[in-house]
Write an enzyme that holds these catalytic residues in place. Structure first.
Site, PDB file in Angstrom:
ATOM      1  N   LYS A 150       0.815  -1.213   0.000  1.00 10.52           N
ATOM      2  CA  LYS A 150       0.000   0.000   0.000  1.00 10.52           C
ATOM      3  C   LYS A 150       0.850   1.265   0.000  1.00 10.52           C
ATOM      4  O   LYS A 150       0.354   2.344  -0.349  1.00 10.52           O
ATOM      5  CB  LYS A 150      -0.937   0.012   1.211  1.00 10.52           C
ATOM      6  CG  LYS A 150      -0.246   0.111   2.555  1.00 10.52           C
ATOM      7  CD  LYS A 150      -1.246   0.074   3.692  1.00 10.52           C
ATOM      8  CE  LYS A 150      -0.568   0.130   5.054  1.00 10.52           C
ATOM      9  NZ  LYS A 150       0.202   1.365   5.261  1.00 10.52           N
ATOM     10  N   ASP A 151       2.132   1.155   0.367  1.00  8.66           N
ATOM     11  CA  ASP A 151       3.011   2.325   0.396  1.00  8.66           C
ATOM     12  C   ASP A 151       3.616   2.643  -0.958  1.00  8.66           C
ATOM     13  O   ASP A 151       4.207   3.711  -1.141  1.00  8.66           O
ATOM     14  CB  ASP A 151       4.147   2.117   1.407  1.00  8.66           C
ATOM     15  CG  ASP A 151       3.653   2.103   2.850  1.00  8.66           C
ATOM     16  OD1 ASP A 151       2.599   2.696   3.117  1.00  8.66           O
ATOM     17  OD2 ASP A 151       4.333   1.488   3.697  1.00  8.66           O
ATOM     18  N   ARG A 190      -0.239   9.411  13.578  1.00  8.37           N
ATOM     19  CA  ARG A 190       0.915   8.855  12.903  1.00  8.37           C
ATOM     20  C   ARG A 190       1.709   8.046  13.901  1.00  8.37           C
ATOM     21  O   ARG A 190       1.502   8.116  15.093  1.00  8.37           O
ATOM     22  CB  ARG A 190       1.820   9.984  12.347  1.00  8.37           C
ATOM     23  CG  ARG A 190       1.261  10.790  11.193  1.00  8.37           C
ATOM     24  CD  ARG A 190       1.619  10.259   9.822  1.00  8.37           C
ATOM     25  NE  ARG A 190       2.890   9.591   9.727  1.00  8.37           N
ATOM     26  CZ  ARG A 190       4.036  10.168   9.367  1.00  8.37           C
ATOM     27  NH1 ARG A 190       4.092  11.456   9.082  1.00  8.37           N
ATOM     28  NH2 ARG A 190       5.139   9.446   9.264  1.00  8.37           N
ATOM     29  N   ARG A 246      -8.784   8.644   3.240  1.00  9.89           N
ATOM     30  CA  ARG A 246      -9.716   7.600   2.805  1.00  9.89           C
ATOM     31  C   ARG A 246     -10.597   7.149   3.952  1.00  9.89           C
ATOM     32  O   ARG A 246     -11.823   7.018   3.812  1.00  9.89           O
ATOM     33  CB  ARG A 246      -8.926   6.401   2.248  1.00  9.89           C
ATOM     34  CG  ARG A 246      -9.776   5.162   1.993  1.00  9.89           C
ATOM     35  CD  ARG A 246      -8.897   3.954   1.690  1.00  9.89           C
ATOM     36  NE  ARG A 246      -8.014   3.622   2.801  1.00  9.89           N
ATOM     37  CZ  ARG A 246      -8.348   2.883   3.849  1.00  9.89           C
ATOM     38  NH1 ARG A 246      -9.579   2.393   3.947  1.00  9.89           N
ATOM     39  NH2 ARG A 246      -7.486   2.620   4.805  1.00  9.89           N
ATOM     40  N   ARG A 247      -9.997   6.893   5.101  1.00  8.66           N
ATOM     41  CA  ARG A 247     -10.768   6.448   6.260  1.00  8.66           C
ATOM     42  C   ARG A 247     -11.681   7.550   6.760  1.00  8.66           C
ATOM     43  O   ARG A 247     -12.843   7.309   7.098  1.00  8.66           O
ATOM     44  CB  ARG A 247      -9.805   5.997   7.370  1.00  8.66           C
ATOM     45  CG  ARG A 247      -9.072   4.706   7.050  1.00  8.66           C
ATOM     46  CD  ARG A 247      -7.929   4.459   8.011  1.00  8.66           C
ATOM     47  NE  ARG A 247      -7.306   3.154   7.796  1.00  8.66           N
ATOM     48  CZ  ARG A 247      -6.091   2.829   8.231  1.00  8.66           C
ATOM     49  NH1 ARG A 247      -5.354   3.734   8.878  1.00  8.66           N
ATOM     50  NH2 ARG A 247      -5.603   1.629   8.003  1.00  8.66           N
TER      51      ARG A 247
END
Length: 313
Positions: free
Chosen positions: A85-86, A149, A131-132
């Site tokens: 995903k990164d 983070r 997105r979340r």
């Protein structure tokens, strides 16, 4: 004879990775799958150095991979292990190939601290992912959000300061912390990030020996799913700084079902569509085309660009 800095027959390999507990677990997992000794080369990335800023403020998608890729390109390591995903949509970088996608873990998101229904009106949910935030705001417009983070343990420790925090369920599973999940959110509620739960293993283009050895841990279904999701993201032209999600499932017959989402930052507009087909790259492009040209996504992307520019002003 192996090329300078390259792998050597069936001997040890060198793996570049970030230094977090999760990144080290992922690299050790790849080593276990390979069944050979692996020397770990720990690399600090921009994303690791600047934990005080949102990812979008320090370069967006790619801030956790560029320095790790550089270690492979300059010969310090034979291959790199990333959270898939990164990887930015344009990856792999010039001179690298995506040599293997091992079996994917659970791609879903998890809430820590409360269930979605159990959150009090106006509760604050901690997550740094737009997105979340967008999808949760669409489900619960009363919610507010705070930046989050740090590594998994840091996020779990900070979760107590909020109504709940959102983390990737795969990260909890990999570190044996799945009991911290209060609710695992189904994709119908919260569509995952592109390639969430998958690993990406890169090596140098032309290093055929390393590529051959890495190919042994490839999981064909996971690769097809990741390819389809990344093709969707590439066709949209976005990264983790946009409210974009996707999830592909691959049937026993090889047929792919791909669902994608594009939303406004505040969650008031959520565009979602599903397509089926056999070719992952074409499927991703077709899904993006539908959202952009038939669902109003192109205008939404323009609005997102204007909003991102104004936030950075």
């Amino acid at each position: 004879m192996a090329p300078a800095g390259g792998s050597r027959g069936d001997g040890p390999l060198r793996a570049a990775t970030r230094g977090s507990a999760l990144a080290r677990w992922q690299t050790d997992h790849v080593a276990r799958l390979l069944g050979v000794p692996v020397e770990v080369v720990v690399v600090e990335t921009m994303g690791d150095r600047r934990r005080d800023l949102p990812i979008s403020a320090i370069g967006g998608q790619g801030v956790f991979v560029k320095e790790v890729q550089a270690a492979v390109l300059d010969g310090r390591a034979d291959f790199a292990v990333h959270s898939a995903k990164d990887l930015p949509p344009s990856s792999p970088a010039e001179g690298l190939v995506l040599a293997a996608v091992p079996p994917r873990a659970d791609p879903r998101d998890a809430l820590v601290g409360s269930t979605l229904a159990g959150l009090a009106p106006g509760a604050t949910v901690a997550t740094g992912a737009v997105r979340r935030r967008a999808q949760l705001a669409a489900l619960r417009p009363d919610l507010t959000f705070a930046e989050l983070r740090g590594n998994v343990d840091t996020r779990l420790a900070k979760a107590a300061n909020y109504g709940a925090a959102v983390v990737a369920y795969a990260a909890l599973l990999r570190l044996g912390r799945e009991s911290a999940a209060t609710e695992v959110l189904e994709p119908e509620l919260l569509l995952p990030q592109v390639a969430q739960g998958a690993l990406a293993v890169e090596c140098r283009a032309g290093d055929e020996e390393t590529a051959r050895r890495l190919a042994a841990i490839e999981d064909p279904r996971s690769r097809v799913a990741v390819d389809a999701e990344r093709a969707f993201l590439a066709a949209l032209g976005g990264g983790c700084d946009l409210p974009v999600g996707a999830l592909a499932t691959v049937g026993d017959d090889g047929r792919v079902e791909l669902e994608g989402l594009l939303a406004s930052l505040d969650g008031r507009v959520v565009l979602r569509h599903r397509v089926e087909g056999d070719a992952p790259a074409a499927l991703g492009a077709a899904l993006a085309g539908h959202l952009l040209d038939r669902s109003g996504g192109r205008r939404l992307l323009e609005d997102l660009g204007d909003a991102t520019t104004s936030r950075g002003a």
